[in-house]
Design an enzyme around this catalytic site. Sequence first.
Site, short mmCIF file in Angstrom:
data_model
loop_
_atom_site.label_atom_id
_atom_site.label_comp_id
_atom_site.label_asym_id
_atom_site.label_seq_id
_atom_site.Cartn_x
_atom_site.Cartn_y
_atom_site.Cartn_z
CB THR A 153 58.87 6.25 74.99
OG1 THR A 153 58.94 5.33 74.70
CG2 THR A 153 58.09 6.34 76.94
N GLY A 154 55.64 6.22 74.51
CA GLY A 154 54.50 5.96 74.74
C GLY A 154 53.80 6.01 73.09
CB SER A 156 60.24 0.03 68.00
OG SER A 156 61.12 0.65 69.63
CB THR A 206 60.31 6.78 70.33
OG1 THR A 206 61.45 8.36 70.26
CG2 THR A 206 60.11 6.75 71.46
NE ARG A 233 51.67 7.37 65.08
CZ ARG A 233 52.44 7.56 65.39
NH1 ARG A 233 54.03 6.85 65.51
NH2 ARG A 233 51.96 7.42 66.81
#
Length: 335
Positions: A244-245, A84, A193, A221
């Site tokens: 985050t998320g 990620s 992240t 994106r």
Amino acid sequence: MGISRRDTLGLALAGSVTAATARAAPAVKGTTGSTGNAALVVSTWDFGAAANAAAYNSWKGGGTLVDAVEAGARVPEADVTNHSVGLGGYPDRDGHVTLDAIIMDDRGHAGAVAALEGYVHAISVARRVMERTPHTMLVGEGAAQFAREQGFTAQNLLTPEAEAAWREWLKTAEYKPVANIENQRGSALDHDTIGILARSPEGRLAGACTTSGMAFKLRGRVGDSPQAGCGLLVEPGVGAASATGVGEEVTRIAGSARVVSSMRMGLSPMAACREAVEHIVSLRGDAVKDAQVAFIAIDKNGRVGAFAIQPGFTYAVTDATGRTVVHPADSLRRA
């Protein structure tokens, strides 16, 4: 995948807790750091512990807070097992690994890159944007050109493991965000992240945020991470926050700016993080019933807060002695 980062936290950090202890530890309630001392560094997810170690070592060695958060962010960027962030990050649906990053201090300086290809340490390129240009963000080919001109070494970021996951995904071409995938290494849906915030004993602040974004995202994106006020905000005399998320949900409310604003108005870091999460759920309803969004925050006094929509979010807190603890965050929904 063998030994995970969660299993090796004790090796990465002298004096840090084991994975089992970290999972059982009570969440920081917005009053102090994990040991009763004011927090020095806080970051998202359990893999943030290794980032905190690098940040602490940089600061302890005489580096600035900006040096510290950059050093911390570079750790997951170079970790090929972290899909990620940075090298080894999963690509977009066209097979391109693109990176987003931002770095800020508490004197109004900020630099960011978005959709950067071919350079592992997006956070370091973002710092050059902050320090050597009049701009706050460069994107795409312009960001890559700037990185080349600044002497960064280009390399292919698509590792064999990430490419294999992408080709497997192409068989069905379905994308659905999965909450807390950051704790499930190797899934083809990794998307997230690392946000890292640092505070000096005198109350100075800095922050960084870096990501490879959603796996198999649409080409072009960009999520919340590199946007000041969304993925990160640092404000002198108040505090700092990171998100985050699912980035789109954070961007809709300028989430980190909202958390910092709440702290400015007198809420504790914990209460400010919770207010932002509650606002997202109130605003979006069923659209976020299965989504994860979480915030971390630190105020000028070293109080820490963290809160999430779903259970499972973790964050790492390091105090001025260098001791790090990984905590489970409180959440609106229960397991």
